[in-house]
Design an enzyme around this catalytic site. Structure first.
Site, PDB file in Angstrom:
ATOM      1  CB  SER A  94     -36.024 -24.117  -0.164  1.00 14.20           C
ATOM      2  OG  SER A  94     -34.728 -24.037  -0.477  1.00 14.20           O
ATOM      3  CG  ASP A 222     -35.784 -23.588  -8.207  1.00 13.96           C
ATOM      4  OD1 ASP A 222     -34.822 -23.066  -8.074  1.00 13.96           O
ATOM      5  OD2 ASP A 222     -36.398 -24.019  -7.449  1.00 13.96           O
ATOM      6  CG  HIS A 251     -35.711 -21.611  -4.627  1.00 15.24           C
ATOM      7  ND1 HIS A 251     -35.889 -22.930  -4.950  1.00 15.24           N
ATOM      8  CD2 HIS A 251     -35.393 -21.495  -3.392  1.00 15.24           C
ATOM      9  CE1 HIS A 251     -35.477 -23.752  -3.975  1.00 15.24           C
ATOM     10  NE2 HIS A 251     -35.358 -22.738  -3.130  1.00 15.24           N
TER      11      HIS A 251
END
Length: 271
Positions: A94, A222, A251
């Site tokens: 991320s 995601d 995610h």
């Protein structure tokens, strides 16, 4: 264990195993504990695993400044220098992936053998004339407003989408609670400032200059970082990048698809 950065901030890190080094950079709002399902796997296979709690997160100090990607990249560089790590595989999740990209732009590839971007929020999130795939500034401001209104509720709303539980990914309520407790332990100031910095940072030129082997892994489901906006575009920009998309992953694929991710990372590290 701890070390001090250039501005005197004391940061926590963990260091396990022996062998070729893999440095895991955590997601936004999470800390070293998120890599619980990766570190034992790789130490058992002959790798040294290092992970860092960025400032304002986990066990690291909470200064009032330094919550931008440039400082995050410099803090990561300070860790590599502190341990004198070389031939490193960097793995960032991320915003951790954005920090890895910024590290390469600011500090080069001298210490780096390869990089893996997992669910990374790259290459550029903000909607601009030359970035029509981006997200309007108003979306960021709405999120920051939600933080100021009820931060626990915002994170709670994201939990099921984070793990794409609607696609029958098996995640217990206890595990969701574990994730939420990590997020809530991070400094509210740090999470807001870092999110804004990530949103406004353009990584496109830096990604084009990456010359070490690169793996890009992203979840097809995601919701927070859709692959059409992030993962696929990132892979297109990095010369020779290996792109792998998991159709049922959200995610948080480091949990829901841990076996597939670990196997893909191991194959990449050995290649």
């Amino acid at each position: 264990m701890f070390f001090e950065t250039a501005d005197g901030t004391r940061l926590a890190y963990e260091d396990y195993g022996r062998g070729p080094a893999i440095v895991f950079v955590p997601s936004w709002a999470l800390n070293s504990d998120m890599w619980e399902y990766q570190i034992p796997y790789f130490t058992d296979r002959g790798h040294r695993c290092v992970t860092l709690d960025r400032r304002g997160h986990g066990r690291s100090e909470r200064p009032s400044t330094g919550y931008d990607l440039d400082t995050s990249a410099d803090d990561l560089a300070a860790l590599l220098d502190h341990l004198d790590l070389r031939e490193v595989t960097l793995v960032g999740h991320s915003i951790g992936g954005a920090e890895v990209a910024r590290y390469l732009s600011r500090h080069g590839e001298e210490r780096i053998a390869r990089v893996a971007f997992v669910s990374a929020v790259l290459p550029f999130l903000k909607l601009t004339e030359d970035n029509p795939e981006g997200v309007p500034e108003a979306v960021l401001q709405d999120t920051l407003d939600d933080f100021r209104t009820d931060r626990p509720q915002w994170f709670t709303r994201q939990a099921q989408a984070w793990y794409a539980t609607h696609l029958k990914n098996r995640v217990s309520e206890a595990l969701v609670d574990w994730t939420l407790r990590q997020c809530m332990s991070a400094s509210p100031w740090a999470t807001a400032q870092l999110l804004a910095s990530s949103f406004h940072t353009d990584h496109r030129d830096g990604l084009r200059r990456i010359s070490v082997p690169a793996l890009v892994v992203h979840g097809g489901a995601d919701f927070g970082a859709p692959p059409a906006v992030t993962g696929r575009r990132t892979a297109e920009l990095i010369p020779g990048a290996d792109y792998r998309e998991y159709p049922t992953a959200g995610h948080g694929l480091f949990v829901t698809h841990r076996d597939q991710l670990n196997a893909d990372l191991l194959e990449f590290v050995k290649s």
